[in-house]
Write a protein that holds these residues in place. Structure first.
Motif, PDB file in Angstrom:
ATOM      1  N   GLY A   1      56.179  91.851  83.870  1.00 39.11           N
ATOM      2  CA  GLY A   1      54.892  91.410  84.487  1.00 39.11           C
ATOM      3  C   GLY A   1      53.873  91.130  83.198  1.00 39.11           C
ATOM      4  O   GLY A   1      54.375  91.713  81.907  1.00 39.11           O
ATOM      5  N   PRO A   2      52.911  90.552  83.336  1.00 40.63           N
ATOM      6  CA  PRO A   2      51.805  90.524  82.157  1.00 40.63           C
ATOM      7  C   PRO A   2      51.439  91.754  81.787  1.00 40.63           C
ATOM      8  O   PRO A   2      51.263  92.936  82.651  1.00 40.63           O
ATOM      9  CB  PRO A   2      50.827  89.648  82.908  1.00 40.63           C
ATOM     10  CG  PRO A   2      50.827  89.647  84.415  1.00 40.63           C
ATOM     11  CD  PRO A   2      52.237  90.155  84.431  1.00 40.63           C
ATOM     12  N   PRO A   3      50.665  91.980  80.503  1.00 39.67           N
ATOM     13  CA  PRO A   3      49.927  93.260  80.142  1.00 39.67           C
ATOM     14  C   PRO A   3      48.816  93.665  80.988  1.00 39.67           C
ATOM     15  O   PRO A   3      48.180  92.738  81.665  1.00 39.67           O
ATOM     16  CB  PRO A   3      49.528  93.062  78.808  1.00 39.67           C
ATOM     17  CG  PRO A   3      49.322  91.463  78.780  1.00 39.67           C
ATOM     18  CD  PRO A   3      50.481  90.898  79.496  1.00 39.67           C
ATOM     19  N   ILE A   4      48.613  94.802  81.044  1.00 42.29           N
ATOM     20  CA  ILE A   4      47.583  95.557  82.104  1.00 42.29           C
ATOM     21  C   ILE A   4      46.180  94.906  81.380  1.00 42.29           C
ATOM     22  O   ILE A   4      46.075  94.965  80.272  1.00 42.29           O
ATOM     23  CB  ILE A   4      47.549  96.806  82.004  1.00 42.29           C
ATOM     24  CG1 ILE A   4      48.913  97.473  82.632  1.00 42.29           C
ATOM     25  CG2 ILE A   4      46.483  97.637  82.629  1.00 42.29           C
ATOM     26  CD1 ILE A   4      49.118  98.988  82.784  1.00 42.29           C
ATOM     27  N   ASP A   5      45.308  94.683  82.176  1.00 46.50           N
ATOM     28  CA  ASP A   5      43.960  94.307  81.916  1.00 46.50           C
ATOM     29  C   ASP A   5      43.348  95.408  81.463  1.00 46.50           C
ATOM     30  O   ASP A   5      42.571  96.296  82.286  1.00 46.50           O
ATOM     31  CB  ASP A   5      43.254  93.327  82.920  1.00 46.50           C
ATOM     32  CG  ASP A   5      41.831  92.859  82.617  1.00 46.50           C
ATOM     33  OD1 ASP A   5      41.489  92.036  83.363  1.00 46.50           O
ATOM     34  OD2 ASP A   5      41.311  93.433  81.460  1.00 46.50           O
ATOM     35  N   LEU A   6      43.119  95.825  80.308  1.00 50.36           N
ATOM     36  CA  LEU A   6      42.400  97.171  79.755  1.00 50.36           C
ATOM     37  C   LEU A   6      41.082  97.254  80.158  1.00 50.36           C
ATOM     38  O   LEU A   6      40.311  98.034  80.640  1.00 50.36           O
ATOM     39  CB  LEU A   6      42.656  97.130  78.418  1.00 50.36           C
ATOM     40  CG  LEU A   6      44.207  97.494  77.978  1.00 50.36           C
ATOM     41  CD1 LEU A   6      44.228  97.806  76.387  1.00 50.36           C
ATOM     42  CD2 LEU A   6      44.798  98.852  78.510  1.00 50.36           C
ATOM     43  N   ALA A   7      40.236  95.797  80.030  1.00 52.18           N
ATOM     44  CA  ALA A   7      38.812  96.064  80.354  1.00 52.18           C
ATOM     45  C   ALA A   7      38.644  96.497  81.685  1.00 52.18           C
ATOM     46  O   ALA A   7      37.817  96.989  82.113  1.00 52.18           O
ATOM     47  CB  ALA A   7      38.323  94.830  80.205  1.00 52.18           C
ATOM     48  N   ALA A   8      39.244  95.671  82.855  1.00 49.25           N
ATOM     49  CA  ALA A   8      39.213  95.833  83.999  1.00 49.25           C
ATOM     50  C   ALA A   8      39.481  97.185  84.488  1.00 49.25           C
ATOM     51  O   ALA A   8      38.894  97.912  85.312  1.00 49.25           O
ATOM     52  CB  ALA A   8      40.021  94.891  84.947  1.00 49.25           C
ATOM     53  N   THR A   9      40.764  97.806  83.865  1.00 52.42           N
ATOM     54  CA  THR A   9      41.025  99.149  84.245  1.00 52.42           C
ATOM     55  C   THR A   9      40.085 100.224  83.599  1.00 52.42           C
ATOM     56  O   THR A   9      39.926 101.118  84.536  1.00 52.42           O
ATOM     57  CB  THR A   9      42.513  99.443  83.419  1.00 52.42           C
ATOM     58  OG1 THR A   9      43.489  98.487  83.969  1.00 52.42           O
ATOM     59  CG2 THR A   9      42.923 100.956  83.816  1.00 52.42           C
ATOM     60  N   THR A  10      39.534  99.918  82.504  1.00 52.30           N
ATOM     61  CA  THR A  10      38.461 101.073  81.985  1.00 52.30           C
ATOM     62  C   THR A  10      37.371 100.958  83.034  1.00 52.30           C
ATOM     63  O   THR A  10      36.825 101.963  83.228  1.00 52.30           O
ATOM     64  CB  THR A  10      38.002 100.495  80.528  1.00 52.30           C
ATOM     65  OG1 THR A  10      39.289 100.452  79.714  1.00 52.30           O
ATOM     66  CG2 THR A  10      36.984 101.280  80.083  1.00 52.30           C
TER      67      THR A  10
ATOM     68  N   ARG B   1      33.750 103.717  87.134  1.00 49.86           N
ATOM     69  CA  ARG B   1      33.157 103.667  88.408  1.00 49.86           C
ATOM     70  C   ARG B   1      33.628 105.016  89.083  1.00 49.86           C
ATOM     71  O   ARG B   1      33.212 105.663  89.881  1.00 49.86           O
ATOM     72  CB  ARG B   1      33.662 102.271  89.212  1.00 49.86           C
ATOM     73  CG  ARG B   1      32.926 101.217  88.728  1.00 49.86           C
ATOM     74  CD  ARG B   1      32.746 100.108  89.855  1.00 49.86           C
ATOM     75  NE  ARG B   1      34.095  99.701  90.311  1.00 49.86           N
ATOM     76  CZ  ARG B   1      34.888  98.872  89.665  1.00 49.86           C
ATOM     77  NH1 ARG B   1      34.554  98.237  88.502  1.00 49.86           N
ATOM     78  NH2 ARG B   1      36.139  98.516  90.100  1.00 49.86           N
ATOM     79  N   ILE B   2      35.030 105.246  89.024  1.00 48.08           N
ATOM     80  CA  ILE B   2      35.544 106.564  89.620  1.00 48.08           C
ATOM     81  C   ILE B   2      34.970 107.614  89.100  1.00 48.08           C
ATOM     82  O   ILE B   2      34.587 108.668  89.803  1.00 48.08           O
ATOM     83  CB  ILE B   2      37.303 106.483  89.355  1.00 48.08           C
ATOM     84  CG1 ILE B   2      37.778 105.360  90.074  1.00 48.08           C
ATOM     85  CG2 ILE B   2      37.762 107.678  89.831  1.00 48.08           C
ATOM     86  CD1 ILE B   2      39.369 105.150  89.986  1.00 48.08           C
ATOM     87  N   ARG B   3      34.696 107.742  87.793  1.00 44.40           N
ATOM     88  CA  ARG B   3      34.386 108.870  87.144  1.00 44.40           C
ATOM     89  C   ARG B   3      32.759 109.141  87.717  1.00 44.40           C
ATOM     90  O   ARG B   3      32.584 110.365  88.006  1.00 44.40           O
ATOM     91  CB  ARG B   3      34.223 108.892  85.737  1.00 44.40           C
ATOM     92  CG  ARG B   3      35.618 109.398  85.172  1.00 44.40           C
ATOM     93  CD  ARG B   3      35.216 109.428  83.484  1.00 44.40           C
ATOM     94  NE  ARG B   3      34.780 108.358  82.922  1.00 44.40           N
ATOM     95  CZ  ARG B   3      35.804 107.402  82.163  1.00 44.40           C
ATOM     96  NH1 ARG B   3      36.909 107.801  82.233  1.00 44.40           N
ATOM     97  NH2 ARG B   3      34.997 106.420  81.823  1.00 44.40           N
ATOM     98  N   GLU B   4      32.157 107.943  87.977  1.00 45.57           N
ATOM     99  CA  GLU B   4      30.775 108.156  88.412  1.00 45.57           C
ATOM    100  C   GLU B   4      30.517 108.660  89.979  1.00 45.57           C
ATOM    101  O   GLU B   4      29.837 109.593  90.154  1.00 45.57           O
ATOM    102  CB  GLU B   4      30.019 106.771  88.418  1.00 45.57           C
ATOM    103  CG  GLU B   4      29.713 106.311  87.022  1.00 45.57           C
ATOM    104  CD  GLU B   4      29.061 104.909  86.733  1.00 45.57           C
ATOM    105  OE1 GLU B   4      28.269 104.824  85.948  1.00 45.57           O
ATOM    106  OE2 GLU B   4      29.181 104.431  87.808  1.00 45.57           O
ATOM    107  N   GLU B   5      31.594 108.117  90.684  1.00 41.86           N
ATOM    108  CA  GLU B   5      31.579 108.512  91.921  1.00 41.86           C
ATOM    109  C   GLU B   5      32.089 110.049  92.223  1.00 41.86           C
ATOM    110  O   GLU B   5      31.470 110.637  93.012  1.00 41.86           O
ATOM    111  CB  GLU B   5      32.782 107.572  92.973  1.00 41.86           C
ATOM    112  CG  GLU B   5      32.857 108.219  94.249  1.00 41.86           C
ATOM    113  CD  GLU B   5      31.802 107.791  95.255  1.00 41.86           C
ATOM    114  OE1 GLU B   5      30.810 107.315  94.497  1.00 41.86           O
ATOM    115  OE2 GLU B   5      31.721 108.155  96.348  1.00 41.86           O
ATOM    116  N   LEU B   6      33.208 110.308  91.275  1.00 40.30           N
ATOM    117  CA  LEU B   6      33.339 112.013  91.199  1.00 40.30           C
ATOM    118  C   LEU B   6      32.242 112.873  90.807  1.00 40.30           C
ATOM    119  O   LEU B   6      32.123 113.893  91.484  1.00 40.30           O
ATOM    120  CB  LEU B   6      34.868 112.077  90.401  1.00 40.30           C
ATOM    121  CG  LEU B   6      35.862 111.555  90.806  1.00 40.30           C
ATOM    122  CD1 LEU B   6      37.069 111.606  89.832  1.00 40.30           C
ATOM    123  CD2 LEU B   6      36.344 112.149  92.186  1.00 40.30           C
ATOM    124  N   ALA B   7      31.427 112.369  89.894  1.00 38.54           N
ATOM    125  CA  ALA B   7      30.384 113.087  89.569  1.00 38.54           C
ATOM    126  C   ALA B   7      29.410 113.040  90.565  1.00 38.54           C
ATOM    127  O   ALA B   7      28.683 114.333  90.926  1.00 38.54           O
ATOM    128  CB  ALA B   7      29.545 112.379  88.309  1.00 38.54           C
TER     129      ALA B   7
END
Length: 552
Positions: free
Chosen positions: A511-520, A525-531
């Motif tokens: 498959g194509p490479p992972i979209d690093l910007a979207a993943t970051t 957003r996950i870190r903010e929600e966990l905080a």
């Protein structure tokens, strides 16, 4: 066997409803090559009712054989349909009616049975009433006579069911476990009135399946998994649809027969898609329910009790099938440890306390030379070490494993663990072929607060990917999407991974490479929600501490 509007009928039943002698039916069968062919149902040779009616339709009754109420030109088909009370089943089931009936039957009406701890008996009584109503409505008055006269219907229902199904219909849960109480009898009488709203077999078949599914979801982890989740069995059957058409299909742990029904049943069609469906189980109750389900859906079947499966111990000889579809119990302990350990397993003896790879081996041993199997497995079977690692190595060396599809957790009401589908074939004798892997752990969507389902899009895309794999496995390069990814791995790569069959292990190569910007961005957003949740949890802890200390 009472004939009614059953989906199958005996030679004597044909003679009765066509108004001819039994030898006349034998003559039709012998002299006309286009006469309907019998199928094996519960060990007996029977004929599909709609096929017999269609064959008789153009055959006019001779003038000297007409009954007093029949006009010239009346056909044997006309007489057959009228006598048997058969109508053209063009009506599709009404899902809204099934939902309304299931809600009422399993809601307040079931309360007396829940109070007495006999929900299992109540469910089987409901299923039996629905079965009789849909399969043999001429027996309905007999089935409900005791109910309407203040008596228990258990034994009259048992007799009717045994007449229709043979040995498969005998018995009850716990042999009914004592007489039913007045509140239980009242609720069952009300249930009978509701079930009378069913007017044709497809509606009964739809309600039968919905009752099983609804009760399974309602019991959750408190009860047994009576059925394979609908979206999972749809995926299994659609994947099997990419294989050559089988003449027979086998499920060695049939639960309610739902996988065989999903593949071979045509509740609104004109005949089965397989010549024989074989349902085995160690559970007498499952056998009865599966027999009713298969017969109601018009699937030619045979059932059997096999207490030692997945071991071959005690079986009369090798039996092979074109297709095996099964959802065996996860991590089942061997109940007969000595027999289990004695078995001459072709790929290695499974651990006595975990039969997962025993079911895999049984499925492979049950295949014809060109047969294939699709088996539901707990994720652990793909990576546990010890004996199971050695079994996987031998399976792969023999070319038995065609593919593994990892699915999301939460598909089952009785457990939250994730599962895989193992796609299997007979040993090839050639060098080990490549293996198809799919990681679909992110597929599906939440249907309820606790249950996840695979969407129609998920199923169609995964089946299309399997089709591409089968068309050109050596050219397959894999796919990557937000919900699932696929890849191909060689035997050498799997061996280097210590024969682990977890699809995630092999996803980095395609498959194509992972979209690093979207993943970051997603991780941020996950870190903010966990905080935020962490702060909220601290506030709640503080409030609880104040309450415990008696502070205002």
């Amino acid at each position: 066997m009472p004939e009614g509007t059953a989906r199958f009928i005996s030679r004597s039943g044909i003679a009765k409803h066509a108004g001819v002698s039994r030898p006349a039916v034998s003559n039709w069968e012998r002299r006309h090559p286009d006469y309907p062919k019998p199928v094996l149902v519960g060990g007996a040779e029977l004929f599909a009712v709609d096929e017999v009616a269609a064959w008789l339709s153009p055959r006019a009754i001779p003038a000297n054989a007409l009954n007093s109420d029949e006009r010239p030109g009346t056909t044997y088909g006309d007489r057959f349909r009228r006598s048997a009370g058969i109508r053209e089943e063009t009506d599709a089931p009404d899902p809204a009616l099934s939902r309304r009936l299931a809600t009422a039957l399993l809601g307040p009406l079931g309360e007396p049975w829940r109070h007495s701890g006999r929900e299992s008996l109540y469910l089987e009584l409901l299923l039996s009433l629905v079965f009789v109503r849909g399969y043999a409505p001429t027996e309905w008055r007999t089935a409900t006579y005791d109910l309407h006269h203040g008596r228990s219907p258990i034994w009259s229902l048992a007799r009717i069911r045994a007449d229709l199904l043979g040995p498969e219909g005998d018995g009850w849960v716990g042999e009914a476990d004592g007489p039913i109480t007045d509140p239980e009898r009242w609720s069952l009488e009300r249930a009978g009135h509701l079930i009378e709203e069913i007017t044709h077999a497809p509606q009964a078949a739809d309600l039968f399946g919905l009752l099983l599914q609804t009760e399974t979801e309602k019991l959750g982890r408190r009860g047994e998994q009576l059925v394979t989740p609908p979206s999972l069995r749809r995926l299994m059957v659609e994947l099997a649809g990419e294989l050559p058409q089988p003449s027979d299909i086998y499920d060695p742990f049939c639960r309610s027969g739902e996988l065989l029904v999903e593949f071979g049943g045509k509740p609104t069609g004109r005949g089965p898609t397989v010549d024989l469906a074989v349902a085995e189980t160690p559970n007498e109750r499952h056998r009865r329910i599966a027999a009713m389900n298969l017969m109601l859906h018009g699937v030619p079947f045979r059932t059997a009790i096999e207490p030692y499966l997945p071991s071959e111990r005690g079986r009369t000889g090798p039996v092979a099938y074109d297709l095996v579809l099964t959802n065996p119990p996860f991590s089942m302990k061997a109940r007969y440890d000595a027999r289990f350990a004695w078995e001459d397993w072709p790929f290695g003896t499974p651990p006595e306390r975990n039969a997962d790879l025993g079911w895999i081996q049984h499925a492979v041993r049950s295949l014809t030379p060109d047969g294939q199997a699709i088996v539901v497995m707990a994720n652990g079977a793909a990576f546990r070490g010890g004996r199971e690692r050695e079994i996987r190595a031998r399976l792969l060396s023999a070319g038995v494993v065609e593919g593994v599809v990892a699915l999301p957790p939460g598909l089952f009401s009785s457990t939250t663990i994730g599962v895989c589908l193992w796609l299997l074939r007979r040993p090839s004798g050639d060098s080990p072929p490549d293996v198809w892997f799919v990681d679909a752990r992110e597929a599906g969507e939440m249907d309820t607060r606790t249950l996840r389902v695979l969407t129609e899009t998920d199923v169609s895309e995964l089946v299309a990917e399997y089709r591409a794999w089968r068309r050109a496995p050596h050219e397959f390069t894999g796919t990557r999407s937000p919900r699932w990814s696929s890849s191909r791995a060689t035997f050498a790569e799997i061996k280097a991974a210590d024969f682990v069959l977890d699809p995630a292990r092999y996803m980095h190569r395609s498959g194509p490479p992972i979209d690093l910007a979207a993943t970051t961005d997603r991780l941020h957003r996950i870190r903010e929600e966990l905080a935020r949740l962490h702060v909220r949890a601290q506030e709640v802890d503080h409030q609880v501490a104040r309450l415990l200390n008696g502070m205002p």
